[in-house]
Structure formats: structure tokens, C-alpha cells
Design a protein around this motif. Structure first.
Motif, short mmCIF file in Angstrom:
data_model
loop_
_atom_site.label_atom_id
_atom_site.label_comp_id
_atom_site.label_asym_id
_atom_site.label_seq_id
_atom_site.Cartn_x
_atom_site.Cartn_y
_atom_site.Cartn_z
N ASN A 11 47.51 32.59 32.30
CA ASN A 11 46.35 32.92 33.13
C ASN A 11 46.84 33.51 34.45
O ASN A 11 47.35 32.79 35.31
N THR A 49 45.49 34.35 37.20
CA THR A 49 44.31 34.20 38.05
C THR A 49 44.59 34.76 39.43
O THR A 49 45.53 34.32 40.10
N ASP A 106 41.23 36.96 35.55
CA ASP A 106 41.93 35.82 34.95
C ASP A 106 42.47 36.21 33.57
O ASP A 106 42.16 35.57 32.57
#
Length: 446
Positions: A263, A265, A334
Motif C-alpha cells: 500500500n 498510501t 493507495d
């Protein structure tokens, strides 16, 4: 006829041994034929190079001085042998004065070029994408602002720019084609054809509590990658015992590991592409610095009788207004992978010029991974087609500048290490600003 019958009967009765012998014979013939073709190819390039050298000698020209930054650890420590066999002879036969400096640590090439008292006539980088990025960073960081053209020898494992410039389209990855690509790269330095190439400047964004002086920027010719694909690909050498299958093995053994960056993010702030205006003219002004310096040099007395060549007038970007250039757009992402790349590694679309590709950065925001098995299948396909920068993306953004503000950072020593891959070199994940610097360096091209 009796001999033929006895031979056929012996083959039939010993078909296993015959199969092994035939396979070994076929391999030996193919290997010998390829070595002969490589020898003939090098003879051709060396003959052409020696003609350049003969012309320089006949005209009493000063031999050009070139500095070769050679990374002996590149391509699993085979780069030095490849350079001595397929690149160095071409440079010497052309009458070049060659000085070879072997790098011995990470960042050596960057420091060496940055601190070099006087630049040579040409700087030649023998290594992969990481060595090229270090050399460009060192040149752009020089306090005197001196520049020189750069030759790129594809001696590393990943040679994104060099393969695009010197490899024949659709060529296979045989030893013969690899040698042809290396010889083309060395010959391009002799031919002297150069093109301005864009780079991206990557700067660490200082935090409010950070009292240390700002770090010097890093310059990249190719790309910045972040995510699980690059994390796992960097582990391939652990599986050396699987030989040519090591790339595939790395994904098979690590796709189920939750320790990688699945991920990415982050908050992204970017500005749209711009061909030059009052807001960003400083970045576009570098390409005219060398020409201006040349004009300021004193002219010889006989130059008044020589007609001056007509040069296109310099564009005054400070008077061009583009209201959209300074508008910041922000999005939250993400994905499992994020790629920022220059036009140097982007295939130019049909009908688009190279100049168009050099006025923007391409941002690929990847998709989330549905399952480990689908990730393995997609990664194997990218490895097979050598499409390391073509991630499956749900969003494709063209930008001039971009700021990455990762949500997840390493704060304590117990936290896992997170890395960007900048031209295949690992850098710690931190908030960064990436800016396109068009026409920043001159690269020898074929």
C-alpha cells in the motif's frame, strides 16, 4: 550403403546416447557460429573506428580526452570484461585519450564528477541506470556549473536509456545483439551525434522540525518506482541458484509476504505540464546557458571575415503567462505501485514528437492487488516482456512537478525499511518534490 545401415541401427539401439550427443553437437555448432559472428561484428566496428583515428592523425588534431566511469560490480561483475572486449578497443582505435576510473562504492561516481577540477571532452558511463543517475547528479551539482556530453555504455543489468537508444527494435537478447548494442554505444561517442535529454530533479522536502541543512537533489534520467513489485524484484539475487529463473522465483517466494509495500498510501500534489512560462522559466533556461557562454567567449581576429551562423532567437519565458502552470492539484492514492518516469523511457506515441515527450513527467498510479496469485501472474508477464515500468494502472497523470507525501514513514528502528527505487537505486521513503528539467544534459546518440 552398409555403413549407413549400421549407423542407423546403432543410433536406434543407443537412442539416449545419440540424443545427448546430437544436442551437445548442435549447441557447440550454435555457440561457435555466434562467437564467429561476434568476432566479425567487432572487426567491422574496429575498422570503422580506425578510420576516424587516421583522419585525426593526418590533420594533427588533438586527441579528444574522455573519462570512463566504470562500475566493475555492474551486471554481476561482468561489466569490466565487457568494456575491455567490446567498447574500449573502439575508443582507442578512434584516437581517443581514454582515462578509466573504477567506482568502488555507492555514490563514488556522483562525488567524483562533482569534485572533478576540470571536465573532459566527454564523460562515458559504463554501468547500469544507477551509475548513469549518479554521474548526472554529480554533473548537475557542480558548483561551477560546467557541463560536458555523456556517453552511455549498457554494461549493467538494467540499461533503460541505452537500450532505447542503441538496441535494434525487436532484437532478441542474444549475446550477439548485446555486443552489437555495446558497440553501437561506443561508436556513438566517436560519431559525435548528441541530443539534449530531459531529467527529473528529486528533492527531499524539509519538515518543520528539521533544523539540518537541506540535502542536495538527486537527478534521474529514467524513473522513480515505489511499491511491492520493485521491492520483490530487488531480492532476485538471493535466488541465484535458479539461474535464469531467479526473477520468477523471487515473485513466487515473496508474493505472500506481508512485509513488502503493498500500500503506497500518500498524498500527491502536482502541477500540469507546461512548455515554458514566467512561473517555470528557470527550469527551461538551462538549455540556453551553454550557448550564451559560447557567445561570450573572445573571438579570433579573423572571425570578422567569417559569416556568423544564424541561431534562433532565445524565447523569453519570463514574459509568457500560463495561469494553469501554478495551479496545484491534490489527490489521495493507495495503490500497490507508483511510478514516475520521464520521456526518456516512455515510448513516443505515433504522431508525437520527442520534444512533446520531454515536456512532461508520466505518473502511473497502480491498482490494488486482488490476490497473490494474480500478482504473480502479472509480475511474470512484466518480467518476460521486460516491461518493468509498465505497471497496471488505474490512473495515468501527466505532470511538470509532483510532490509525494507518504502517509507511512519509518520513525523508529523497529519499523520496516521502506524504499523508493530511483533509476534502480534504493533511497529511503521520504516526502519528495520531483521537477522536470528539460534538455538538461547532452547524451551521445546513434
Amino acid at each position: 550403403m552398409a555403413f549407413v545401415l549400421r549407423f542407423a541401427k546403432a543410433v536406434r539401439n543407443n537412442w539416449k546416447k545419440s540424443t545427448v550427443f546430437a544436442s551437445a553437437l548442435a549447441y557447440g555448432v550454435s555457440y561457435s557460429n555466434e562467437k564467429y559472428e561476434i568476432k566479425q561484428l567487432m572487426r567491422h566496428y574496429c575498422t570503422e573506428a580506425s578510420r576516424y583515428g587516421d583522419v585525426k592523425i593526418s590533420l594533427n588534431q588533438r586527441p579528444p580526452k574522455v573519462l570512463v566511469l566504470l562500475n566493475p560490480a555492474a551486471n554481476r561483475k561482468s561489466s569490466e570484461e565487457d568494456f575491455q572486449s567490446y567498447c574500449e578497443p573502439i575508443l582507442h582505435l578512434a584516437g581517443f585519450e581514454v582515462d578509466v576510473v573504477k567506482t568502488d562504492s555507492e555514490g563514488h561516481a556522483r562525488r567524483y564528477v562533482e569534485e572533478l577540477a576540470t571536465l573532459p571532452d566527454a564523460l562515458i558511463v559504463g554501468g547500469g541506470d544507477g551509475t548513469l543517475s549518479e554521474a548526472v547528479s554529480g554533473m548537475k551539482r557542480r558548483p561551477d556549473g560546467a557541463q560536458c556530453p555523456i556517453g552511455v555504455l549498457p554494461l549493467g543489468r538494467t540499461n533503460t536509456l541505452a537500450m532505447k537508444l542503441f538496441s535494434a527494435e525487436g532484437a532478441n537478447s542474444s549475446d550477439l545483439e548485446n555486443v552489437r548494442t555495446m558497440a553501437n554505444a561506443a561508436y556513438a561517442v566517436i560519431a559525435g551525434k548528441k541530443e539534449k535529454t530531459d531529467v527529473m530533479r528529486i528533492e527531499v522536502l524539509p519538515s518543520a522540525a528539521d533544523e539540518t541543512p537541506p540535502e542536495k537533489p538527486v537527478y534521474a534520467v529514467g524513473s522513480l518506482q515505489w511499491g511491492a513489485f520493485r521491492d520483490i524484484l530487488s531480492l532476485r539475487d538471493k535466488y541465484w541458484y535458479t539461474a535464469s529463473l531467479r526473477d520468477y522465483t523471487a515473485f513466487l517466494f515473496n508474493a505472500f509476504d506481508g512485509g513488502h509495500t503493498w500500500n503506497c498510501t500518500a498524498r500527491i500534489a502536482y502541477t500540469e505540464p507546461c512548455t515554458g512560462c514566467s512561473n517555470c522559466y528557470r527550469d527551461f533556461d538551462d538549455q540556453w546557458a551553454a550557448a550564451k557562454k559560447q557567445e561570450q567567449q573572445p573571438r579570433r581576429w579573423w572571425s570578422v571575415f567569417v559569416p556568423r551562423s544564424k541561431t534562433p532567437p532565445k524565447t523569453d519565458y519570463s514574459k509568457i503567462i500560463n495561469e494553469r502552470c501554478s495551479v496545484r492539484h491534490e489527490i489521495e492514492v493507495d495503490p500497490a505501485e507508483l511510478v514516475v518516469k520521464t520521456g526518456n523511457v516512455e515510448a513516443t506515441e505515433e504522431g508525437a514528437s520527442a520534444a512533446d515527450a520531454a515536456t512532461k513527467l508520466d505518473v502511473l498510479v497502480g491498482e490494488q492487488v486482488d490476490s497473490s496469485f494474480s500478482f504473480i501472474g502479472g509480475s511474470w508477464g512484466r518480467v518476460k516482456n521486460r516491461q518493468f515500468l509498465e505497471c497496471p494502472s488505474k490512473e495515468h497523470i501527466s505532470v511538470r512537478t509532483i510532490e509525494l507525501h507518504p502517509t507511512r514513514l519509518k520513525v523508529e528502528d523497529s519499523d520496516p525499511d521502506l524504499y523508493y527505487s530511483i533509476d534502480n537505486e534504493a533511497y529511503e521513503v521520504r516526502p519528495v518534490r520531483i521537477t522536470l528539467v528539460p534538455k538538461a544534459v547532452e547524451i551521445f546518440t546513434f
